[in-house]
Write a protein that holds these residues in place. Structure first.
Motif, PDB file in Angstrom:
ATOM      1  N   GLY A   4       6.374  -8.067  17.395  1.00 16.63           N
ATOM      2  CA  GLY A   4       6.648  -7.022  18.538  1.00 16.63           C
ATOM      3  C   GLY A   4       7.016  -5.815  17.563  1.00 16.63           C
ATOM      4  N   GLY A   5       6.816  -4.425  18.051  1.00 16.34           N
ATOM      5  CA  GLY A   5       7.282  -3.426  17.510  1.00 16.34           C
ATOM      6  C   GLY A   5       6.699  -2.901  16.144  1.00 16.34           C
ATOM      7  N   ILE A   6       7.820  -2.668  15.338  1.00 17.88           N
ATOM      8  CA  ILE A   6       7.227  -2.369  13.892  1.00 17.88           C
ATOM      9  C   ILE A   6       6.816  -3.555  13.307  1.00 17.88           C
ATOM     10  N   GLY A   7       7.294  -4.557  13.404  1.00 24.78           N
ATOM     11  CA  GLY A   7       6.879  -5.940  12.546  1.00 24.78           C
ATOM     12  C   GLY A   7       5.456  -6.156  12.756  1.00 24.78           C
ATOM     13  N   VAL A   8       4.859  -6.109  14.018  1.00 22.26           N
ATOM     14  CA  VAL A   8       3.528  -6.108  14.494  1.00 22.26           C
ATOM     15  C   VAL A   8       2.735  -4.792  13.705  1.00 22.26           C
ATOM     16  N   GLN A   9       3.120  -3.667  13.330  1.00 25.25           N
ATOM     17  CA  GLN A   9       2.586  -2.500  12.678  1.00 25.25           C
ATOM     18  C   GLN A   9       2.326  -2.905  11.104  1.00 25.25           C
ATOM     19  N   ILE A  10       3.496  -3.395  10.813  1.00 27.69           N
ATOM     20  CA  ILE A  10       3.376  -3.931   9.429  1.00 27.69           C
ATOM     21  C   ILE A  10       2.346  -4.949   9.131  1.00 27.69           C
ATOM     22  N   VAL A  11       2.688  -5.842  10.028  1.00 27.51           N
ATOM     23  CA  VAL A  11       1.674  -7.114   9.802  1.00 27.51           C
ATOM     24  C   VAL A  11       0.218  -6.737   9.907  1.00 27.51           C
ATOM     25  N   ALA A  12      -0.014  -5.742  11.010  1.00 31.33           N
ATOM     26  CA  ALA A  12      -1.422  -5.281  11.262  1.00 31.33           C
ATOM     27  C   ALA A  12      -1.876  -4.446   9.843  1.00 31.33           C
ATOM     28  N   ALA A  13      -0.819  -3.596   9.322  1.00 33.33           N
ATOM     29  CA  ALA A  13      -1.467  -2.694   8.095  1.00 33.33           C
ATOM     30  C   ALA A  13      -1.638  -3.785   6.998  1.00 33.33           C
ATOM     31  N   PHE A  14      -0.908  -4.832   6.865  1.00 36.55           N
ATOM     32  CA  PHE A  14      -1.372  -5.729   5.654  1.00 36.55           C
ATOM     33  C   PHE A  14      -2.678  -6.385   6.032  1.00 36.55           C
ATOM     34  N   GLU A  15      -2.796  -6.818   7.288  1.00 31.73           N
ATOM     35  CA  GLU A  15      -4.044  -7.537   7.616  1.00 31.73           C
ATOM     36  C   GLU A  15      -5.291  -6.731   7.388  1.00 31.73           C
ATOM     37  N   ALA A  37       2.771  -3.698  -6.642  1.00 29.28           N
ATOM     38  CA  ALA A  37       2.804  -2.283  -6.069  1.00 29.28           C
ATOM     39  C   ALA A  37       1.547  -1.716  -5.632  1.00 29.28           C
ATOM     40  N   GLU A  38       0.525  -2.072  -6.344  1.00 30.17           N
ATOM     41  CA  GLU A  38      -0.714  -1.457  -5.897  1.00 30.17           C
ATOM     42  C   GLU A  38      -1.311  -1.968  -4.697  1.00 30.17           C
ATOM     43  N   GLN A  39      -0.929  -3.279  -4.365  1.00 34.94           N
ATOM     44  CA  GLN A  39      -1.242  -3.659  -2.903  1.00 34.94           C
ATOM     45  C   GLN A  39      -0.337  -3.158  -1.963  1.00 34.94           C
ATOM     46  N   ILE A  40       0.985  -2.837  -2.441  1.00 35.28           N
ATOM     47  CA  ILE A  40       1.576  -1.977  -1.410  1.00 35.28           C
ATOM     48  C   ILE A  40       1.288  -0.713  -0.969  1.00 35.28           C
ATOM     49  N   ARG A  41       0.684   0.070  -1.969  1.00 41.62           N
ATOM     50  CA  ARG A  41       0.178   1.209  -1.673  1.00 41.62           C
ATOM     51  C   ARG A  41      -1.238   1.358  -0.929  1.00 41.62           C
ATOM     52  N   SER A  42      -2.037  -0.075  -1.248  1.00 41.98           N
ATOM     53  CA  SER A  42      -3.058  -0.049  -0.578  1.00 41.98           C
ATOM     54  C   SER A  42      -2.998  -0.253   0.896  1.00 41.98           C
ATOM     55  N   ALA A  43      -1.795  -1.356   1.164  1.00 39.81           N
ATOM     56  CA  ALA A  43      -1.601  -1.969   2.687  1.00 39.81           C
ATOM     57  C   ALA A  43      -1.017  -0.690   3.233  1.00 39.81           C
ATOM     58  N   LEU A  44       0.023   0.172   2.863  1.00 41.47           N
ATOM     59  CA  LEU A  44       0.758   0.914   3.666  1.00 41.47           C
ATOM     60  C   LEU A  44       0.379   2.247   3.511  1.00 41.47           C
TER      61      LEU A  44
END
Length: 98
Positions: A4-15, A37-44
């Motif tokens: 739910g909420g922001i958790g879904v958005q974060i997981v969705a961004a990573f997926e 760090a590169e994967q974080i930039r790519s995902a977020l």
């Protein structure tokens, strides 16, 4: 998993960006997979990372490196039962504005 909420958005961004298995490992019980760090930039994306950098008073590169260290631990601690809370991960992660 109850997402739910922001958790879904974060997981969705990573997926969406090919890192779903990594993010899921932070939520699930067991070992957390690392993320660079590169994967974080790519995902977020550069916008959220720049916003975090601005709040921290550091460069986006430093912010991404710190997020890559802290986000897995943070999500792991916020999901001790192996699932996101119904309301998501709340205000702290809401600042990512995905």
């Amino acid at each position: 998993m109850a997402l739910g909420g922001i958790g879904v958005q974060i997981v969705a961004a990573f997926e969406k960006n090919g890192f779903g298995e990594i993010a899921s490992s932070w939520i699930a019980k067991g070992d957390n997979l690392p993320i660079s760090a590169e994967q974080i930039r790519s995902a977020l994306g550069s916008g959220p990372i720049a916003a975090i950098a601005g709040k921290m008073g550091v460069t986006p590169e430093v912010a991404a490196a710190e997020v890559s260290k802290l986000l897995p631990q943070l999500i792991d601690k916020l999901t001790p039962d192996g699932a996101l809370p119904k309301g998501g991960l709340g205000g702290l992660l809401g600042s990512l504005k995905l």
